[in-house]
Scaffold this active site. Sequence first.
Site, short mmCIF file in Angstrom:
data_model
loop_
_atom_site.label_atom_id
_atom_site.label_comp_id
_atom_site.label_asym_id
_atom_site.label_seq_id
_atom_site.Cartn_x
_atom_site.Cartn_y
_atom_site.Cartn_z
N SER A 190 10.20 2.67 4.95
CA SER A 190 8.79 2.52 5.29
C SER A 190 8.21 3.80 5.89
CB SER A 190 8.59 1.37 6.28
OG SER A 190 9.00 0.14 5.72
N CYS A 220 0.82 -1.22 0.00
CA CYS A 220 0.00 0.00 0.00
C CYS A 220 0.85 1.26 0.00
CB CYS A 220 -0.96 0.01 1.19
SG CYS A 220 -0.13 0.15 2.79
N GLN A 256 6.69 -8.96 3.24
CA GLN A 256 6.23 -8.59 1.90
C GLN A 256 7.33 -8.78 0.87
OE1 GLN A 256 5.02 -4.72 3.14
NE2 GLN A 256 2.91 -5.33 3.51
N GLU A 283 -3.71 -8.89 6.81
CA GLU A 283 -2.58 -8.64 7.71
C GLU A 283 -2.67 -7.25 8.36
OE1 GLU A 283 2.32 -8.86 7.64
OE2 GLU A 283 1.17 -9.05 5.79
#
Length: 444
Positions: free
Chosen positions: A104, A52, A115, A186
Amino acid sequence: MNSAGVVTGARITHESGTVDDLAAASPESQRRSVADFLSVPEVEEALVLSTCNRVEAYVVTTDSAVGRAAIGEFFDGTDDDALVWSDHDESLKHLLRVACGLESVVLGEDQIIGQVRRAYEDARTAGGIGSLLEMAVTKAIHVGERARTETKINEGVVSLGSAAARLATSERSLEGATGLVVGAGEMGRLAARNLAETGVSELVVANRTVSHATHLIEELDVDGRAVSLQSLETVAERATVIVTATGSDEPLLDRRHFGDSDQVVVDLGQPRDVDPSVAGLEPVTVFDLDDLETVTQRTQGKRAEAAAAVETMIEREFDHLQSQYKRARADDVIGTMYESAERIKARELETAVSRLEDAKGGELTDEQRDIVESMADSLVSQLLAPPTKSLREAAQEDDWRTINTALQLFDPDFGSRDDGGEHGERPQSLFGAASGPIGATDDD
């Protein structure tokens, strides 16, 4: 596939683009995208990482221009200003940083390493992992694990789910409130676990598959219930805080789902789970992925020391990765050398045996043949030992003139291929640009 190849990468992330940019770039399937890359004849390996907060593509080709063209097609239709390109070394070092959580939204978050693993498995299933990406991705996963076990990079808020709960509680107290989590994947699971710890009196989980939502509720120490997505029209209006985290192509919540009460909505969906028009409702406060910076900035401040330690770790591991590629490239050349020598040995051995048998007037015994073959093997081994050592040393010292000369001597087809630069330059297929050193070098 051997270790030769140049990596080209490009990405759209939470830093370079908006939620809408990410939505426009997101592929339907990582595995299918890799297969599409491999349909281009010049693309030898490929990896696609889609979460995302990032969409990243890496391809291995013999010519970086081919890689850029293939990736350009993959990102066709997206905003060029949001697209970040990277060359061979930069691509591979960036992959190490991603796995460590340094790229991140939530610094050091744990989800991204899983991931990366899934992206690797998808690419391998599609046939996109060769020796170059095999070394790169396994190195990235290794350094990502080291970062989390040897530093405090992942202490505290370590996921978007926990960041969403922190953001919601910063707006209002959730003690005795009703919470709603849309999505039991998740990210939804993490959001639900964190909301359950904020003091909500009831937690509702809505999911396309109700049984998955039921399993999630059963894991939590809070009164709760599972409902279908069709029930959103009745449950959304009664929730004080709503966290959405689905993979729906269309918004699941719009104006009709909200009333006149004060509500906090955190939309983690990519694409958006909440229609943008909801932000115009006065009693409703809507946050999306772009708004999580307020939480992550505090997180980054607390983890600055750990991040510096991870940066040092990455530099060392990147150096190790460079050495791996150099050894692999040298081994490719050494393998070619031995294959050529084995062909010559086999031919001359048969000639020698034939002449001995003619002189003897009969076939050699097994023992006699073994003696001749052993002598031939010993000669090859002793003759090739010095050049083997020299080639490995040449690779470590970036002496690619020696490597190319060896290829020309032992590989008759070398001159007809575009495996390396002229006049002793570093091979384009290994380094990308002849002037650069070798490298190979969220989020849900």
